[in-house]
Write a protein that holds these residues in place. Structure first.
Motif, mmCIF file in Angstrom:
data_model
loop_
_atom_site.group_PDB
_atom_site.id
_atom_site.type_symbol
_atom_site.label_atom_id
_atom_site.label_comp_id
_atom_site.label_asym_id
_atom_site.label_seq_id
_atom_site.Cartn_x
_atom_site.Cartn_y
_atom_site.Cartn_z
ATOM 1 N N LYS A 72 0.818 -1.219 0.000
ATOM 2 C CA LYS A 72 0.000 0.000 0.000
ATOM 3 C C LYS A 72 0.850 1.266 0.000
ATOM 4 O O LYS A 72 0.316 2.377 0.041
ATOM 5 C CB LYS A 72 -0.916 0.006 1.231
ATOM 6 C CG LYS A 72 -1.934 -1.126 1.253
ATOM 7 C CD LYS A 72 -2.789 -1.066 2.515
ATOM 8 C CE LYS A 72 -3.790 -2.213 2.568
ATOM 9 N NZ LYS A 72 -4.606 -2.163 3.819
ATOM 10 N N LEU A 73 2.180 1.094 -0.024
ATOM 11 C CA LEU A 73 3.134 2.215 -0.003
ATOM 12 C C LEU A 73 2.993 3.066 1.249
ATOM 13 O O LEU A 73 3.176 4.288 1.210
ATOM 14 C CB LEU A 73 2.960 3.093 -1.251
ATOM 15 C CG LEU A 73 3.032 2.401 -2.620
ATOM 16 C CD1 LEU A 73 2.976 3.445 -3.737
ATOM 17 C CD2 LEU A 73 4.278 1.548 -2.761
ATOM 18 N N VAL A 74 2.699 2.415 2.369
ATOM 19 C CA VAL A 74 2.509 3.162 3.621
ATOM 20 C C VAL A 74 3.480 2.716 4.712
ATOM 21 O O VAL A 74 3.282 3.058 5.884
ATOM 22 C CB VAL A 74 1.051 3.017 4.140
ATOM 23 C CG1 VAL A 74 0.077 3.669 3.173
ATOM 24 C CG2 VAL A 74 0.686 1.547 4.386
ATOM 25 N N THR A 95 3.659 16.734 0.137
ATOM 26 C CA THR A 95 2.429 17.473 -0.153
ATOM 27 C C THR A 95 1.531 16.690 -1.103
ATOM 28 O O THR A 95 0.303 16.794 -1.049
ATOM 29 C CB THR A 95 2.764 18.845 -0.773
ATOM 30 O OG1 THR A 95 3.712 19.530 0.047
ATOM 31 C CG2 THR A 95 1.514 19.695 -0.943
ATOM 32 N N PHE A 96 2.147 15.883 -1.970
ATOM 33 C CA PHE A 96 1.400 15.187 -3.012
ATOM 34 C C PHE A 96 1.439 13.668 -2.833
ATOM 35 O O PHE A 96 1.207 12.921 -3.783
ATOM 36 C CB PHE A 96 1.990 15.547 -4.392
ATOM 37 C CG PHE A 96 2.096 17.020 -4.637
ATOM 38 C CD1 PHE A 96 0.994 17.759 -5.053
ATOM 39 C CD2 PHE A 96 3.295 17.694 -4.417
ATOM 40 C CE1 PHE A 96 1.088 19.120 -5.275
ATOM 41 C CE2 PHE A 96 3.402 19.056 -4.639
ATOM 42 C CZ PHE A 96 2.287 19.778 -5.068
ATOM 43 N N ILE A 97 1.707 13.204 -1.605
ATOM 44 C CA ILE A 97 1.921 11.773 -1.392
ATOM 45 C C ILE A 97 0.674 10.936 -1.677
ATOM 46 O O ILE A 97 0.777 9.818 -2.204
ATOM 47 C CB ILE A 97 2.441 11.503 0.048
ATOM 48 C CG1 ILE A 97 2.886 10.040 0.193
ATOM 49 C CG2 ILE A 97 1.405 11.894 1.081
ATOM 50 C CD1 ILE A 97 4.004 9.623 -0.700
ATOM 51 N N LYS A 102 -1.757 6.835 -5.230
ATOM 52 C CA LYS A 102 -2.852 6.465 -6.127
ATOM 53 C C LYS A 102 -2.339 6.244 -7.549
ATOM 54 O O LYS A 102 -2.712 5.261 -8.213
ATOM 55 C CB LYS A 102 -3.914 7.567 -6.120
ATOM 56 C CG LYS A 102 -5.094 7.294 -7.035
ATOM 57 C CD LYS A 102 -6.108 8.431 -6.982
ATOM 58 C CE LYS A 102 -7.253 8.177 -7.954
ATOM 59 N NZ LYS A 102 -8.235 9.308 -7.932
ATOM 60 N N ALA A 103 -1.457 7.124 -8.018
ATOM 61 C CA ALA A 103 -0.944 7.025 -9.389
ATOM 62 C C ALA A 103 -0.125 5.756 -9.571
ATOM 63 O O ALA A 103 -0.298 5.036 -10.564
ATOM 64 C CB ALA A 103 -0.097 8.258 -9.725
ATOM 65 N N TRP A 115 1.775 11.322 -14.618
ATOM 66 C CA TRP A 115 1.876 11.947 -13.301
ATOM 67 C C TRP A 115 1.408 13.406 -13.385
ATOM 68 O O TRP A 115 0.722 13.900 -12.500
ATOM 69 C CB TRP A 115 3.307 11.844 -12.811
ATOM 70 C CG TRP A 115 3.645 12.535 -11.518
ATOM 71 C CD1 TRP A 115 4.693 13.370 -11.294
ATOM 72 C CD2 TRP A 115 2.960 12.433 -10.263
ATOM 73 N NE1 TRP A 115 4.714 13.789 -9.995
ATOM 74 C CE2 TRP A 115 3.655 13.233 -9.329
ATOM 75 C CE3 TRP A 115 1.825 11.728 -9.840
ATOM 76 C CZ2 TRP A 115 3.252 13.367 -8.001
ATOM 77 C CZ3 TRP A 115 1.422 11.865 -8.508
ATOM 78 C CH2 TRP A 115 2.130 12.671 -7.611
ATOM 79 N N ARG A 116 1.772 14.081 -14.462
ATOM 80 C CA ARG A 116 1.332 15.466 -14.669
ATOM 81 C C ARG A 116 -0.196 15.538 -14.720
ATOM 82 O O ARG A 116 -0.824 16.413 -14.121
ATOM 83 C CB ARG A 116 1.920 16.003 -15.976
ATOM 84 C CG ARG A 116 1.548 17.453 -16.286
ATOM 85 C CD ARG A 116 1.898 17.797 -17.732
ATOM 86 N NE ARG A 116 3.308 17.634 -18.004
ATOM 87 C CZ ARG A 116 4.216 18.577 -17.752
ATOM 88 N NH1 ARG A 116 3.847 19.728 -17.228
ATOM 89 N NH2 ARG A 116 5.475 18.361 -18.037
#
Length: 383
Positions: A72-74, A95-97, A102-103, A115-116
């Protein structure tokens, strides 16, 4: 992310696993490979394998506490850094974690364009700012919370400019049990001071057969569809996944008719195609259509150079280049390919599609009929 979930790259997986078995884990490694080859996925799978509590001979277990958090990348000892589009000077990757998680979980082969789009960044310039460099130093100064190692994965260090010099000390002399993994696509754009302090892991582009097998087994495509998309992707799984959304388009027939109109210098047909078929495709379809043309031109050059062993084409594409190569030479094929690449560049910068494709068509007429090539000084005419 487990190694078994990553397409191809058997040799790279074996090498990474062996470094763990031999206890030769370099503290700073540079995963270098083209977009869509799986560099980011490999880096995460490698970190998960190192931290797995019940690793096997070939992979992490996927079930222990560490693996569940990695999936889960946590995991508290797993940190990420990546280019972003800062709204404020104090913005960092953190800020965008949530958008990042999700991406990646949606597509482990994502590229910068995807990603953009996740961040609705329009045409803003991506970078890794000085605030992020200081954030990295702060993260790596912490002791591990749960695992033996704390890991920082830096995606696209090409977007580190002079700020990257702030990281030199932490890369060269990290605190104990720190793993610094950089995932890059273009070595020439990375600071030499960073490269000299890392161990290189080369990641080749995927073979068409590997992408074809993935599309057939995982995405349910018919063999002919999988073969064409694998051919169009040219070893880039990210491109293949993008093409999935437009798989009903027959780029071959449209490209054939367009080239035929240019060869015949048929003005009415050219205008009909540029204002109708091509201009109305939509931005992503236009780029995929042009990529298809670039791949065909590359195969034409191989055909003209009489290297049949290097040509791997579906039947209708092979028939096309065998006929078209009779009116083509290497210089013309290369010029057409460069023109199509230039067109992709302009599409990405929101050029008017009607003007763009008409301009490209007229240049193709000059190349095919009059052996006249665009002067390099005119390459930015549409900017």
């Amino acid at each position: 992310m487990q190694f078994k979930d990553i397409v191809g790259q058997v040799a790279v997986k074996k090498h990474l696993i062996q470094t763990v078995k031999d206890e030769r884990i370099s503290h700073a490694q540079l995963f270098l490979g083209p977009e869509g080859s799986g560099g980011l996925a490999l880096a995460i799978a490698y970190a998960q394998y190192i931290c797995c509590e019940n690793k096997t001979e070939e992979d992490s277990c996927g079930e222990c506490s560490s693996c569940r958090k990695y999936n889960k990348l946590v995991h508290p000892d797993l940190h990420f850094s990546y280019p972003f589009f800062a709204k404020h000077k104090d913005d960092t990757a953190l800020t965008f974690i949530e958008e990042w998680r999700k991406a990646f979980l949606n597509n482990p082969y994502l590229g910068l364009d995807e990603w953009r789009d996740q961040l609705n960044a329009d045409n803003k310039q991506a970078n890794i700012n000085i605030a992020e460099a200081h954030s990295i130093i702060s993260k790596l100064s912490l002791k591990p919370f749960e695992s033996e190692y704390k890991v920082l994965i830096l995606w696209l260090p090409e977007y580190l400019e002079k700020e990257g010099n702030a990281l030199l000390k932490v890369v060269e002399e990290p605190s104990q049990k720190t793993l610094f993994l950089l995932v890059a696509q273009n070595q020439d754009q990375i600071l030499n001071t960073i490269i000299s302090r890392t161990q290189l892991v080369k990641i080749p582009k995927l073979r068409n057969e590997e992408i074809e097998e993935y599309l057939s087994s995982q995405k349910g495509l018919k063999p002919d569809q999988a073969k064409q998309l694998a051919y169009l992707s040219n070893g880039n799984l990210q491109t293949a996944l993008q093409l999935l959304t437009t798989q009903d388009n027959d780029y071959h027939e449209v490209f054939l008719q367009w080239l035929r109109s240019c060869w015949q210098n048929n003005g009415l047909k050219i205008v009909e195609y540029t204002e109708g078929e091509l201009a109305k495709m939509g931005r992503e379809n236009q780029k995929n259509f042009l990529r298809y043309g670039i791949n065909l031109m590359r195969e034409c050059m191989l055909f003209i150079a009489e290297t049949p062993g290097l040509i791997h084409l579906p039947e209708k594409e092979l028939e096309f280049i065998s006929k078209f190569s009779t009116v083509l030479d290497l210089a013309k094929a290369e010029a057409i390919s460069e023109e199509l690449e230039r067109a992709i560049y302009h599409i990405e910068r929101n050029a008017n599609p009607k003007i763009l494709f008409l301009d490209v068509s007229l240049v193709l007429v000059k190349i095919l009929k009059f052996n006249t090539f665009r002067h390099k000084a005119d390459s930015n005419i549409l900017l």
